[in-house]
Scaffold this active site. Sequence first.
Site, mmCIF file in Angstrom:
data_model
loop_
_atom_site.group_PDB
_atom_site.id
_atom_site.type_symbol
_atom_site.label_atom_id
_atom_site.label_comp_id
_atom_site.label_asym_id
_atom_site.label_seq_id
_atom_site.Cartn_x
_atom_site.Cartn_y
_atom_site.Cartn_z
ATOM 1 N N LEU A 1 7.978 8.128 -1.402
ATOM 2 C CA LEU A 1 7.627 6.886 -1.906
ATOM 3 C C LEU A 1 9.380 5.841 -2.104
ATOM 4 O O LEU A 1 10.128 6.608 -2.305
ATOM 5 C CB LEU A 1 6.864 6.630 -2.949
ATOM 6 C CG LEU A 1 7.096 5.156 -3.451
ATOM 7 C CD1 LEU A 1 6.434 3.610 -1.797
ATOM 8 C CD2 LEU A 1 6.190 4.645 -4.531
ATOM 9 N N HIS B 1 12.369 -2.672 0.736
ATOM 10 C CA HIS B 1 12.305 -3.139 -0.844
ATOM 11 C C HIS B 1 12.990 -3.652 -1.649
ATOM 12 O O HIS B 1 14.253 -3.919 -1.440
ATOM 13 C CB HIS B 1 12.019 -0.818 -1.204
ATOM 14 C CG HIS B 1 12.002 -0.966 -2.612
ATOM 15 N ND1 HIS B 1 10.281 -0.437 -3.283
ATOM 16 C CD2 HIS B 1 12.838 -0.262 -3.347
ATOM 17 C CE1 HIS B 1 10.845 -0.739 -4.272
ATOM 18 N NE2 HIS B 1 11.516 -0.267 -4.648
ATOM 19 N N THR C 1 9.805 7.633 5.067
ATOM 20 C CA THR C 1 9.345 8.784 5.079
ATOM 21 C C THR C 1 8.328 8.575 3.838
ATOM 22 O O THR C 1 8.336 8.017 3.130
ATOM 23 C CB THR C 1 11.135 9.717 4.753
ATOM 24 O OG1 THR C 1 10.770 9.992 3.284
ATOM 25 C CG2 THR C 1 11.451 9.867 5.532
ATOM 26 N N ARG D 1 0.727 -1.122 0.033
ATOM 27 C CA ARG D 1 0.065 -0.404 0.183
ATOM 28 C C ARG D 1 1.001 1.023 0.084
ATOM 29 O O ARG D 1 1.733 1.685 0.970
ATOM 30 C CB ARG D 1 -1.253 0.201 1.093
ATOM 31 C CG ARG D 1 -1.832 -0.877 1.845
ATOM 32 C CD ARG D 1 -3.039 -1.290 0.257
ATOM 33 N NE ARG D 1 -3.930 0.578 0.545
ATOM 34 C CZ ARG D 1 -4.352 0.784 0.439
ATOM 35 N NH1 ARG D 1 -4.748 0.306 -1.273
ATOM 36 N NH2 ARG D 1 -4.948 1.806 0.460
HETATM 37 C C1 GRF Z 1 9.573 -8.933 -0.991
HETATM 38 O O1 GRF Z 1 10.273 -9.146 -1.689
HETATM 39 C C2 GRF Z 1 9.311 -7.428 -0.285
HETATM 40 O O2 GRF Z 1 10.588 -6.740 -1.000
HETATM 41 C C3 GRF Z 1 7.978 -6.742 -1.273
HETATM 42 O O3 GRF Z 1 7.314 -7.300 -1.510
HETATM 43 C C4 GRF Z 1 8.391 -8.806 -0.852
HETATM 44 C C5 GRF Z 1 7.617 -9.557 -0.191
HETATM 45 O O4 GRF Z 1 7.215 -11.180 -0.252
HETATM 46 N N1 GRF Z 1 8.012 -5.530 -1.097
HETATM 47 P P1 GRF Z 1 6.923 -11.719 1.430
HETATM 48 O O5 GRF Z 1 5.299 -11.050 1.193
HETATM 49 O O6 GRF Z 1 8.198 -10.855 2.857
HETATM 50 O O7 GRF Z 1 7.449 -13.176 1.142
#
Ligand code: GRF
Length: 208
Positions: free
Chosen positions: A141, A106, A138, A88
């Site tokens: 994004l 990320h 922050t 989100r």
């Molecule tokens: C991960 O690759 C994370 O970096 C990204 O979404 C994915 C989530 O995977 N934001 P999980 O739900 O932790 O298996």
Amino acid sequence: MKNIVILISGRGSNMQAIVEAAIPNIRIAAVLSNNENAAGLAWAAERSIATDSLNHKRFSSRLEFDQAMMEKIDAYQPDLVVLAGFMRILTPEFCRHYEGRLINIHPSLLPAFTGLHTHERAIEAGCRIAGCTIHFVTPELDCGPVIAQGAVPVFDDDTADTLAARVLKVEHQLFPQAVADFAAGRLKIIGNRVVRSPSAKLESQLLA
Ligand code: GRF
């Protein structure tokens, strides 16, 4: 003891890595989601962790959803809120409310490839190295102070899926370390940088 609330949207493998790391002096107070069918919620509930969900589609604005989510989160009096695959975009109000105690993972080496489809974009751009970033959140994004980064090579025959799997392994190593360092008070934000105290366990990694 530090209270941690983890937010997920799907499978929750990063959340699982944090739970299974059994980090000293932290308590996983709750795992919350915007998706009641998130697989990670069932996994957490099976381990007697409090879980709850709020469907964002039932709210007429992003802010109303965020405010309702903040109420749920704050009921657990969190010292740290962890976004572990929480898909989100957050309002500035949400980000400011948890300023300095909200972290995200990320799947790119920020500041490259903010937003979605990071692995496809890294491959298309011809990157030879890809990875993940854990950062404080922050309002802008994917731009907050970087806590840790892990890097992996990109191979000629990589697809977004093979690269994502390689990066995910690094995510599972770095994220629990970042939570442990935060909980132990080893991370200080100075400007847009994170300065780690000398005893910080966390080092950015280059992993094959
Ligand atoms: C991960 O690759 C994370 O970096 C990204 O979404 C994915 C989530 O995977 N934001 P999980 O739900 O932790 O298996």
